[in-house]
Design an enzyme around this catalytic site. Structure first.
Site, PDB file in Angstrom:
ATOM      1  CD  GLU A 236      -2.751  -1.284   2.495  1.00  0.00           C
ATOM      2  OE1 GLU A 236      -3.930  -1.602   2.369  1.00  0.00           O
ATOM      3  OE2 GLU A 236      -2.216  -1.058   3.601  1.00  0.00           O
TER       4      GLU A 236
HETATM    5  C1  TNX Z   1      -4.360  -4.103   4.733  1.00  0.00           C
HETATM    6  S1  TNX Z   1      -2.701  -6.470   4.353  1.00  0.00           S
HETATM    7  C2  TNX Z   1      -3.085  -3.868   5.182  1.00  0.00           C
HETATM    8  C3  TNX Z   1      -2.861  -3.419   6.579  1.00  0.00           C
HETATM    9  C4  TNX Z   1      -4.153  -3.258   7.318  1.00  0.00           C
HETATM   10  C5  TNX Z   1      -5.095  -4.370   6.959  1.00  0.00           C
HETATM   11  C6  TNX Z   1      -6.370  -4.346   7.733  1.00  0.00           C
HETATM   12  C7  TNX Z   1      -1.641  -5.440   4.164  1.00  0.00           C
HETATM   13  C8  TNX Z   1      -0.403  -5.913   3.630  1.00  0.00           C
HETATM   14  N1  TNX Z   1      -1.945  -4.163   4.474  1.00  0.00           N
HETATM   15  O1  TNX Z   1      -2.134  -2.221   6.583  1.00  0.00           O
HETATM   16  O2  TNX Z   1      -3.875  -3.271   8.684  1.00  0.00           O
HETATM   17  O3  TNX Z   1      -5.387  -4.294   5.597  1.00  0.00           O
HETATM   18  O4  TNX Z   1      -7.135  -5.478   7.479  1.00  0.00           O
END
Ligand code: TNX
Length: 526
Positions: free
Chosen positions: A340
Site C-alpha cells: 500500500e
Molecule cells: C491491509 S494487508 C493492510 C494493513 C491493514 C489491513 C487491515 C496489508 C499488507 N496491508 O495495513 O492493517 O489491511 O485489514
C-alpha cells in the site's frame, strides 16, 4: 553413538519391565484414532490398550543433543500443568518406581522425511517418540499432550491414572512454513501477551510468528543508532493510547521464548509506505510530494506516507535498522513490507525495493515482502507474501520465488466472523470459522504452481484490538483451523468431522484462559 542410545533405551525399558510384577491391569478399550487431535496426523493406527500415565512414569531423551533434553523438560512441565504429576527427565534414581517410560529419541530413520516429522509408538509400558531433529520431537510432544485425557481413571488401581490410548502416530507437516502474524504497531502488545500467543500457536504446531513492528501509528523496536524511533515514534497507537516498544533485550526474550517452542520470529519493518511514525521521529526520511506531512497518527487510514527513495540518508538509516534487527534475529527471514505505498511513484517504489532487498541480503537474511514487491525485479531467493494480488504472486513464482499464502478474504484474522461478532474489520468480507477452514491453498489459485508454495500465514492486524482478550477473540478458533490447513494432508480435512474435534479443544482453551469466539457453527460443550 547410535548403539549407546539404543542401549540406554533397552536398559530403561528393562528397568521398567524388571520391576517386581504387579497385577496386570485390565484397561478399558481405547481408540487412538478417535482422539480429537488438531492438526489431524497423517497416519494413526490404534491398538486399543493403554499406557497408564502416573507418578511411576519417567521421561528419558537422547542426551547427545541438549535440545532433545529441553523437549523432554518442556513435556514434563506441561504434564505437570495438566495433571499435577512431577515427572523426572533423564534421572536415574533408584528410589523412583520407574514403571513406565517416555523416551524421546533422535533418529536418522529414512521414514522421517522432514525435520519436523515424528513417529510416536505408544505401548502399555513405553512411549517411544522418534524424530530427526528437536523440532520434530517438539511437534511430537504436542500430539502427546493432546493424547493425555482430561479425565483420570480412578477405578483400576489405588490412585489416579491418565490412560493414553496405545498405537502408532506417523506424522509430518504438509507445509514447511506455518505462521501467524501479529500487528504490534497499530496497538502495542506486551512481551507477556506475545508469549501467551506463542504458547497457543506452539500447541497447534505452528512454526513461525511474523511481527509487524512498524507502521504509521507506531514504531515498536529499539534501534540503538536511531533512538528517536522509539522515543517519538513508539509513543502513540490507534485510538490515542500510549503505545510502547520492545527494547532489544525484550525482543531477544521473545525470540528465545519462541525458539524454545521451535518457532521462528520474522521481524517486519514496513516500507516505503506505512512509515509515518519513522518520518515523524526523523523528518529527513519523509518523501514530501504527495505524502502527508508526518504527525502523530491515531486513525486507521492507510496509504498516505512514504520514505524518500532518492536520499542516501534513507538507505544509511535502513542499513542501520536492518543490521541491528538482523543481529538479534536468528531466523532466516527479514520482512520489508512493501504494501500500500500509494503515494510513492511506481519508479521510485521499484528503485526502493531493489535497494532494500540488497541491504537485507547483505545482512545475511532472506527478504520477504507483501505481494506488491513483485512490481520490482526481485531476486528469486526473496519470498512473496500473497494477500490481495494473485497476478503478482504468479509473476514472482514464475521468477522462482517461494510464496506464502495469506489470502485476505480467507485468512485475515482481523476480519469479523459474522454480523454479530465483535471487533474486526469487514473490507475483505466476513470470515466465519467454516469458510476459513474449507478451502485449499494448493488449488485456490489455478496459475500458482503447488511447488512454489512455502506455506501459509494468518495475519492479525490490530486496528480494532488492543489486548490479549480481544486478540484471542479474533484469532481463535480460526487460527486452530489454519494450523490444520498448514499441517495435515488436504484429504484429511472435512468440516463436519473437524468441528467435533474443535469443540473438544475447550478444556485446553479454558485452562489457558483463551477468550475464543464461541461461533454458533460449532456445538460447544456446556
Ligand atoms: C491491509 S494487508 C493492510 C494493513 C491493514 C489491513 C487491515 C496489508 C499488507 N496491508 O495495513 O492493517 O489491511 O485489514
Amino acid at each position: 553413538m547410535k548403539l549407546r542410545v539404543i542401549w540406554i533405551f533397552v536398559a530403561v525399558v528393562c528397568l521398567a519391565a524388571c520391576q517386581p510384577k504387579k497385577k496386570e491391569i485390565n484397561f478399558p478399550k481405547t481408540d487412538l484414532a478417535e482422539v480429537a487431535l488438531i492438526p489431524k496426523p497423517v497416519k494413526t493406527i490404534a491398538t486399543h490398550s493403554a499406557f497408564a500415565l502416573d507418578a511411576g512414569t519417567v521421561i528419558f531423551t537422547t542426551q547427545t543433543d541438549s535440545n532433545f533434553e529441553a523437549v523432554g523438560k518442556f513435556l514434563s512441565q506441561k504434564i505437570k500443568l495438566k495433571t499435577g504429576l512431577n515427572l523426572g527427565v533423564n534421572q536415574t534414581n533408584e528410589e523412583l518406581p520407574m514403571e513406565r517410560v517416555v523416551y524421546i529419541n533422535q533418529s536418522d530413520s529414512e521414514d522421517l522425511k522432514t525435520p519436523e516429522s515424528y513417529q510416536l509408538y505408544i505401548k502399555k509400558d513405553s512411549i517411544l517418540l522418534n524424530a530427526k531433529t528437536a523440532a520434530g520431537a517438539f511437534r511430537g510432544i504436542q500430539t502427546l499432550r493432546q493424547l493425555i485425557p482430561e479425565q483420570t481413571n480412578d477405578t483400576l488401581v489405588d490412585h489416579s491414572l491418565w490412560l493414553i490410548p496405545t498405537g502408532k502416530v506417523l506424522d509430518e507437516p504438509r507445509y514447511a512454513y506455518r505462521a501467524s502474524m501479529l500487528d504490534v504497531a497499530r496497538h502495542f502488545f506486551t512481551v507477556d501477551e506475545v508469549k501467551k500467543y506463542l504458547d497457543i500457536l506452539a500447541y497447534y504446531k505452528y512454526n513461525a510468528l511474523h511481527l509487524h513492528l512498524s507502521d504509521d501509528q507506531g514504531w515498536r523496536i529499539e534501534i540503538k543508532s536511531w533512538p528517536k524511533l522509539t522515543e517519538v515514534g513508539g509513543a502513540s497507537e490507534v485510538g490515542g493510547g500510549e503505545g510502547g516498544f520492545y527494547t532489544q533485550e525484550e525482543y531477544k526474550d521473545i525470540v528465545a521464548y519462541a525458539a524454545e517452542r521451535h518457532i521462528t520470529i520474522i521481524p517486519e519493518i514496513d516500507m516505503p509506505g506505512h512509515t509515518n511514525a519513522a518520518s515523524l521521529s526523523y523528518p529527513i526520511l519523509h518523501a514530501g510530494g504527495k505524502a502527508d506531512k508526518p504527525r502523530v497518527r491515531t486513525d486507521m487510514l492507510v496509504g498516505y506516507s512514504s520514505f524518500h527513495t532518492r536520499k542516501d540518508t534513507v538507505y544509511a538509516f535502513l542499513d542501520d535498522v536492518i543490521r541491528e534487527i538482523a543481529a538479534i534475529t536468528p531466523g532466516p527471514y527479514f520482512h520489508i513490507g512493501g504494501d500500500e505505498s500509494h503515494v510513492t511513484k511506481k519508479k521510485d517504489y521499484i528503485h526502493f525495493v531493489e535497494k532494500v532487498e540488497k541491504i537485507v541480503l547483505k545482512h545475511g537474511k532472506t527478504p520477504v515482502g507483501w505481494n506488491e514487491i513483485a512490481q520490482a525485479d526481485i531476486s528469486s531467493s526473496s519470498v512473496l507474501q500473497l494477500w490481495n494480488e494473485p497476478h503478482n504472486a504468479v509473476k514472482a513464482a514464475k521468477n522462482g520465488s517461494k510464496i506464502i499464502v495469506s489470502s485476505a478474504e480467507k485468512m485475515y484474522l482481523d476480519m469479523k466472523y459474522d454480523s454479530i461478532s465483535e471487533y474486526g474489520l469487514t473490507w475483505a468480507g466476513m470470515i466465519p470459522v467454516d469458510v476459513a477452514y474449507n478451502w485449499d491453498p494448493n488449488t485456490f489459485l489455478e496459475e500458482l504452481p503447488q511447488e512454489s508454495i512455502l506455506g501459509i500465514e494468518a495475519p492479525l492486524w490490530s486496528e480494532t484490538i488492543s489486548n490479549s482478550t480481544e486478540l484471542e477473540y479474533l484469532a481463535f478458533p480460526r487460527a486452530i483451523g489454519f494450523a490444520e490447513m498448514g499441517w495435515s494432508p488436504a484429504t484429511h480435512r472435512n468440516w463436519d468431522e473437524y468441528k467435533l474435534r474443535l469443540a473438544q479443544q475447550v478444556p485446553y482453551l479454558s485452562r489457558m484462559e483463551v477468550n475464543f469466539y464461541p461461533t454458533q457453527l460449532v456445538d460447544w460443550p456446556e
